[in-house]
Design a protein around this motif. Structure first.
Motif, mmCIF file in Angstrom:
data_model
loop_
_atom_site.group_PDB
_atom_site.id
_atom_site.type_symbol
_atom_site.label_atom_id
_atom_site.label_comp_id
_atom_site.label_asym_id
_atom_site.label_seq_id
_atom_site.Cartn_x
_atom_site.Cartn_y
_atom_site.Cartn_z
ATOM 1 N N THR A 63 0.849 -1.189 0.000
ATOM 2 C CA THR A 63 0.000 0.000 0.000
ATOM 3 C C THR A 63 0.886 1.241 0.000
ATOM 4 N N ASN A 64 0.578 2.198 -0.870
ATOM 5 C CA ASN A 64 1.330 3.461 -0.943
ATOM 6 C C ASN A 64 2.837 3.209 -1.082
ATOM 7 N N GLN A 65 3.197 2.335 -2.002
ATOM 8 C CA GLN A 65 4.593 1.936 -2.194
ATOM 9 C C GLN A 65 5.061 2.274 -3.614
ATOM 10 N N ASN A 66 6.127 3.070 -3.709
ATOM 11 C CA ASN A 66 6.725 3.377 -5.000
ATOM 12 C C ASN A 66 7.504 2.165 -5.517
ATOM 13 N N LYS A 67 7.855 2.178 -6.800
ATOM 14 C CA LYS A 67 8.653 1.104 -7.404
ATOM 15 C C LYS A 67 9.998 1.681 -7.870
ATOM 16 N N PRO A 68 10.977 1.790 -6.966
ATOM 17 C CA PRO A 68 12.250 2.398 -7.350
ATOM 18 C C PRO A 68 13.069 1.525 -8.299
ATOM 19 N N THR A 69 13.949 2.169 -9.034
ATOM 20 C CA THR A 69 14.924 1.477 -9.881
ATOM 21 C C THR A 69 16.050 0.944 -9.005
ATOM 22 N N THR A 70 16.595 -0.226 -9.344
ATOM 23 C CA THR A 70 17.713 -0.790 -8.578
ATOM 24 C C THR A 70 18.940 -0.945 -9.469
ATOM 25 N N TYR A 71 20.100 -1.023 -8.826
ATOM 26 C CA TYR A 71 21.385 -1.151 -9.524
ATOM 27 C C TYR A 71 22.246 -2.196 -8.823
ATOM 28 N N LEU A 72 23.177 -2.770 -9.572
ATOM 29 C CA LEU A 72 24.240 -3.570 -8.980
ATOM 30 C C LEU A 72 25.515 -2.756 -9.096
ATOM 31 N N VAL A 73 26.153 -2.515 -7.959
ATOM 32 C CA VAL A 73 27.390 -1.734 -7.934
ATOM 33 C C VAL A 73 28.524 -2.630 -7.462
ATOM 34 N N GLN A 74 29.760 -2.212 -7.735
ATOM 35 C CA GLN A 74 30.920 -3.001 -7.325
ATOM 36 C C GLN A 74 32.061 -2.055 -6.974
ATOM 37 N N TRP A 75 32.735 -2.351 -5.864
ATOM 38 C CA TRP A 75 33.915 -1.578 -5.488
ATOM 39 C C TRP A 75 35.086 -1.995 -6.379
ATOM 40 N N LEU A 76 35.573 -1.051 -7.153
ATOM 41 C CA LEU A 76 36.710 -1.279 -8.055
ATOM 42 C C LEU A 76 37.759 -0.233 -7.741
ATOM 43 N N GLY A 77 38.833 -0.668 -7.108
ATOM 44 C CA GLY A 77 39.821 0.294 -6.618
ATOM 45 C C GLY A 77 39.190 1.086 -5.488
ATOM 46 N N ASP A 78 39.228 2.411 -5.603
ATOM 47 C CA ASP A 78 38.646 3.267 -4.567
ATOM 48 C C ASP A 78 37.252 3.765 -4.925
ATOM 49 N N SER A 79 36.692 3.273 -6.021
ATOM 50 C CA SER A 79 35.420 3.796 -6.503
ATOM 51 C C SER A 79 34.324 2.739 -6.468
ATOM 52 N N LEU A 80 33.131 3.199 -6.158
ATOM 53 C CA LEU A 80 31.957 2.351 -6.235
ATOM 54 C C LEU A 80 31.308 2.603 -7.585
ATOM 55 N N GLU A 81 31.349 1.605 -8.460
ATOM 56 C CA GLU A 81 30.901 1.774 -9.840
ATOM 57 C C GLU A 81 29.610 0.995 -10.100
ATOM 58 N N VAL A 82 28.766 1.544 -10.948
ATOM 59 C CA VAL A 82 27.600 0.809 -11.426
ATOM 60 C C VAL A 82 28.075 -0.195 -12.472
ATOM 61 N N VAL A 83 27.755 -1.471 -12.271
ATOM 62 C CA VAL A 83 28.162 -2.485 -13.247
ATOM 63 C C VAL A 83 26.957 -3.145 -13.927
ATOM 64 N N TRP A 84 25.749 -2.908 -13.395
ATOM 65 C CA TRP A 84 24.553 -3.467 -13.995
ATOM 66 C C TRP A 84 23.353 -2.648 -13.553
ATOM 67 N N PRO A 85 22.385 -2.363 -14.455
ATOM 68 C CA PRO A 85 22.233 -2.844 -15.828
ATOM 69 C C PRO A 85 23.231 -2.211 -16.788
ATOM 70 N N LYS A 86 23.397 -2.842 -17.929
ATOM 71 C CA LYS A 86 24.421 -2.410 -18.878
ATOM 72 C C LYS A 86 24.262 -0.961 -19.280
ATOM 73 N N GLU A 87 23.007 -0.532 -19.509
ATOM 74 C CA GLU A 87 22.788 0.819 -20.015
ATOM 75 C C GLU A 87 23.118 1.894 -18.988
ATOM 76 N N ALA A 88 23.236 1.495 -17.718
ATOM 77 C CA ALA A 88 23.568 2.460 -16.669
ATOM 78 C C ALA A 88 24.995 2.300 -16.174
ATOM 79 N N ALA A 89 25.730 1.314 -16.707
ATOM 80 C CA ALA A 89 27.050 0.971 -16.162
ATOM 81 C C ALA A 89 28.056 2.113 -16.327
ATOM 82 N N SER A 90 28.806 2.360 -15.241
ATOM 83 C CA SER A 90 29.897 3.327 -15.288
ATOM 84 C C SER A 90 31.248 2.633 -15.416
ATOM 85 N N ALA A 91 31.268 1.303 -15.283
ATOM 86 C CA ALA A 91 32.493 0.513 -15.435
ATOM 87 C C ALA A 91 32.105 -0.927 -15.742
#
Length: 420
Positions: free
Chosen positions: A380-408
């Motif tokens: 009830t009264n619940q939004n449907k947010p987008t989710t991401y898979l991130v990964q620590w690569l070196g000192d940065s937290l990068e988006v790795v999935w979904p492909k269209e949003a990936a930063s690394a």
């Protein structure tokens, strides 16, 4: 990067003279913002419309509460400059209460804000157990409550019409992008689950088990632990014996850092270690885990390089002002304040029923994506947010999935400890 999701036009807001009032007292043992000069300004206009904000400002979850309070005040200041924090000559007043990272204090804070301060609406809520008691108190008193972070599934599955959750996904739905990655890339046959025995941890683990069963993934290890444990090595050694392809873990910051450091000590090498949000995306996780954080993945609801308008600007402004990098918890708080002030303006008053109706009719683009409060799948009264898979690569937290949003590019399987 391509924008993900749908866009809506924000509701019309009234542009009036703004006045910020940060009031409060320690009725629940809480720490509140200094009224000072702002409190004097309140007397110059009409009776304030009071907003109660309950966050963990002390205790084990204080680092999250601090980030969320800072982010809310940033959003409020921006809205004040645009003339959106006064309604019909009445300034919006924020009253902060500290739940001390305790369930009984959260309930006491909600009762104080409703019965003594006479707030028109509540917001905040970090830990799910605390958020649940705030929600039940708000519902019983017919006061709208806009949740910022508390994510246990059952909070918005009780038919509570005064409770709204916009920037936080139900815990079992944090993992959408993760499952897509596992289906398309990792294709594990076995998994281990470790989680803290809180409402959030239990709900997240339950969701993982259900999704794993649907895919025929065998869970070879499944164990909860007491939050704040100091020695995970016996648990990790037993997990290692089962040789799971992946590990799914739900922990807050200090536990999360300790777990991955002790994984290295016992030389436990799953193909991928995935955190269920919470502590695994915090800058403090990287600071405390050091190099052991490298290649750790996590679910997340937000990263600063998403395509939603204003996301990077918020991240940069927060870092400049506070000297720290915010994660999705801060973004949730910033976006929630935007949603709440938008609803208050559309309600046009401090009437709780009008505010509830305005929240129900919300369609607003935020740095967390589009927000609307819908009824679906028992929620009830619940939004449907987008989710991401991130990964620590070196000192940065990068988006790795979904492909269209990936930063690394993702790293899978993660290198063994002795190969790093």
């Amino acid at each position: 990067m391509r924008s993900i999701g749908r866009r809506w036009t924000a509701g019309i807001v009234l542009t009036l003279t703004a006045a910020l009032v940060l009031g409060g007292c320690g009725g629940a043992g809480g720490s509140t913002a200094d009224g000072g000069k702002a409190a004097n300004q309140a007397g110059q206009g009409g009776e304030p419309i009071k907003v109660g904000v309950i966050l963990p400002l002390t205790g084990s979850e204080a680092m999250f509460g601090e980030m969320e309070k800072n982010s809310m005040l940033m959003a409020f200041d921006e809205l004040k400059e645009k003339g959106k924090t006064t309604i019909g000559g009445r300034p919006i007043q924020l009253i902060f209460e500290d739940d001390q990272s305790k369930q009984d204090s959260a309930k006491a804070a909600a009762e104080k804000l409703i019965n003594q301060d006479r707030v028109s609406v509540l917001t905040g809520g970090y830990a799910s157990a605390n958020t649940n008691v705030i929600a039940s108190t708000a519902q019983a008193n017919r006061i709208p409550f806009l949740i910022v972070t508390g994510s246990a599934d059952d909070i918005t599955r009780q038919g509570w019409e005064y409770v709204f959750r916009g920037t936080a996904a139900p815990a079992s739905h944090y993992t959408g992008a993760m499952w897509d990655f596992l289906d398309q890339v990792a294709r594990p046959k076995t998994a281990a689950v470790i989680y803290e025995n809180t409402d959030f941890g239990t709900s997240s683990a339950k969701g993982f088990r259900e999704k794993a069963k649907e895919r025929g993934i065998e869970i070879v290890f499944d164990q909860s632990y007491e939050k704040g444990a100091l020695d995970f090595k016996p648990l990790l050694s037993n997990m290692k014996k089962q040789n799971p392809d992946i590990v799914f873990a739900v922990s807050y910051v200090m536990d999360a850092a300790l777990i991955v450091k002790q994984m290295r000590e016992v030389d436990f090498n799953p193909k991928l270690f995935i955190g269920g949000g919470a502590g695994y995306t915090m800058p403090e996780f990287k600071e405390n885990a050091g190099s052991a954080a490298n290649f750790v993945a996590s679910t997340s609801l937000w990263v600063p390089n998403v395509a939603w308008e204003g996301a990077r600007a918020y991240f940069d402004a927060y870092k400049e002002k506070y000297g720290k990098e915010p994660d999705y918890h801060g973004a949730q708080a910033y976006a929630s304040m935007m949603v709440l002030i938008d609803a208050l303006n559309r309600a046009g008053s401090g009437d709780p029923e009008a505010i509830k109706q305005a929240l129900k009719e919300t369609k607003l683009d935020t740095i967390m994506g589009p927000i609307a409060f819908e009824d679906w799948d028992g929620y009830t009264n619940q939004n449907k947010p987008t989710t991401y898979l991130v990964q620590w690569l070196g000192d940065s937290l990068e988006v790795v999935w979904p492909k269209e949003a990936a930063s690394a590019d993702y790293v899978y399987p993660a290198p063994a400890w002795n190969a790093r």
